[in-house]
Design a protein around this motif. Structure first.
Motif, short mmCIF file in Angstrom:
data_model
loop_
_atom_site.label_atom_id
_atom_site.label_comp_id
_atom_site.label_asym_id
_atom_site.label_seq_id
_atom_site.Cartn_x
_atom_site.Cartn_y
_atom_site.Cartn_z
N SER A 54 0.79 -1.17 0.19
CA SER A 54 -0.30 0.05 -0.09
C SER A 54 0.95 1.40 0.12
O SER A 54 1.86 1.40 0.69
CB SER A 54 -1.01 -0.07 1.24
OG SER A 54 -1.62 1.04 1.51
N LEU A 55 0.42 2.17 -0.85
CA LEU A 55 1.41 3.35 -1.00
C LEU A 55 0.65 4.74 -0.32
O LEU A 55 1.08 5.73 -0.44
CB LEU A 55 1.62 3.72 -2.32
CG LEU A 55 2.41 2.81 -3.09
CD1 LEU A 55 2.42 2.93 -4.58
CD2 LEU A 55 3.81 2.41 -2.47
N GLY A 56 -0.56 4.62 0.34
CA GLY A 56 -1.05 5.77 0.71
C GLY A 56 -1.92 6.33 -0.66
O GLY A 56 -2.55 5.64 -1.23
N LYS A 57 -1.62 7.55 -0.54
CA LYS A 57 -2.33 8.29 -1.94
C LYS A 57 -1.15 8.84 -2.53
O LYS A 57 -0.36 9.56 -2.05
CB LYS A 57 -2.97 9.70 -1.22
CG LYS A 57 -4.24 9.07 -0.52
CD LYS A 57 -5.27 10.17 -0.30
CE LYS A 57 -6.63 9.58 0.53
NZ LYS A 57 -7.73 10.46 0.76
N CYS A 58 -1.15 8.70 -4.10
CA CYS A 58 -0.32 9.35 -4.80
C CYS A 58 -0.63 9.23 -6.17
O CYS A 58 -1.72 8.45 -6.56
CB CYS A 58 0.99 8.53 -4.58
SG CYS A 58 1.32 6.86 -5.18
N LEU A 59 0.01 9.64 -7.19
CA LEU A 59 -0.40 9.67 -8.61
C LEU A 59 0.00 8.14 -9.21
O LEU A 59 0.65 7.53 -8.69
CB LEU A 59 0.44 10.75 -9.44
CG LEU A 59 0.15 12.27 -9.02
CD1 LEU A 59 1.34 12.88 -9.60
CD2 LEU A 59 -1.14 12.63 -9.37
N VAL A 60 -0.71 7.85 -10.36
CA VAL A 60 -0.77 6.71 -10.91
C VAL A 60 0.79 6.54 -11.28
O VAL A 60 1.42 5.37 -11.30
CB VAL A 60 -1.43 6.62 -12.32
CG1 VAL A 60 -1.19 5.11 -13.09
CG2 VAL A 60 -2.89 6.64 -11.85
N LEU A 61 1.55 7.52 -11.80
CA LEU A 61 2.99 7.39 -12.28
C LEU A 61 3.75 7.12 -11.20
O LEU A 61 4.57 6.10 -11.39
CB LEU A 61 3.33 8.62 -12.96
CG LEU A 61 4.63 8.72 -13.54
CD1 LEU A 61 5.10 7.65 -14.67
CD2 LEU A 61 5.25 10.11 -14.01
N ILE A 62 3.55 7.67 -10.20
CA ILE A 62 4.39 7.28 -8.82
C ILE A 62 3.97 5.66 -8.53
O ILE A 62 5.08 4.89 -8.12
CB ILE A 62 4.04 8.15 -7.47
CG1 ILE A 62 4.41 9.58 -8.13
CG2 ILE A 62 4.77 7.68 -6.83
CD1 ILE A 62 5.83 9.87 -8.49
N ALA A 63 2.97 5.36 -8.18
CA ALA A 63 2.56 3.93 -8.16
C ALA A 63 3.06 2.90 -9.10
O ALA A 63 3.82 1.94 -8.73
CB ALA A 63 1.17 3.87 -7.96
N GLU A 64 3.27 3.35 -10.25
CA GLU A 64 3.66 2.55 -11.28
C GLU A 64 5.22 2.30 -11.15
O GLU A 64 5.96 1.50 -11.51
CB GLU A 64 3.43 3.07 -12.70
CG GLU A 64 2.00 2.92 -13.20
CD GLU A 64 1.66 1.61 -13.39
OE1 GLU A 64 2.55 0.61 -13.78
OE2 GLU A 64 0.50 1.21 -14.01
N LEU A 65 5.90 3.33 -10.82
CA LEU A 65 7.23 3.51 -10.32
C LEU A 65 7.56 2.92 -9.28
O LEU A 65 8.71 2.04 -9.23
CB LEU A 65 7.90 5.01 -10.21
CG LEU A 65 7.92 6.00 -11.33
CD1 LEU A 65 8.08 7.29 -11.05
CD2 LEU A 65 9.09 5.28 -12.42
#
Length: 148
Positions: A54-65
């Motif tokens: 889980s990453l909390g809240k972030c942009l799609v690009l950050i999750a993909e990275l």
């Protein structure tokens, strides 16, 4: 061919000394909760390890990275020397292959490239979204859970 069957298509297996890795990031557009996940498979398509965070809240690009980063961390930790990473996100593939300077100087991008440049051989290629279903499911499982 086991790998092709598992991935639902005509996906060639990697050479015997290589592993194939799939990673993904997922963001819930409703609440912004994000997660990353992936899977490492050997040349026969056998599961080596899967992961999700889980990453909390972030942009799609950050999750993909994060998905690409964690994939490399697991492969390196397990001692693999030849890894092909397959992603359905063109931006991350281009960033990894130095074709796109998005987020230049970003700590996560720098960490990803530092992992890439270790003493091993890695490649990252783009695949169709349908082929990345297992990594997508792993990433989606952790959305909304405590970070980590």
């Amino acid at each position: 061919m086991i790998l092709s069957h598992l991935l639902g298509g005509n996906v060639p297996p990697p050479p015997q000394e290589w592993i194939k890795a799939y990673s993904d990031g997922a963001v819930n557009l409703g609440d912004g909760s994000a997660a990353a996940g992936g899977v490492l498979r050997n040349h026969n398509g056998d599961w080596i390890v899967g992961f999700s965070r889980s990453l909390g809240k972030c942009l799609v690009l950050i999750a993909e990275l994060w998905g690409a980063h964690d994939t490399l961390v697991h492969a390196l930790r397990l001692g693999f020397k030849s890894v092909v990473i397959e992603k359905d996100n063109a931006e991350v593939v281009d960033i990894y292959n130095n074709l796109f300077d998005a987020l230049a100087g970003n700590t996560l991008v720098d960490a990803l490239k530092e992992l890439r440049d270790q003493d091993w051989t890695t490649r990252m290629v783009r695949i169709k979204r349908e082929i990345n279903g297992v990594a997508d499911k792993l990433a989606s499982m952790s959305r909304g859970h405590p970070i980590g």
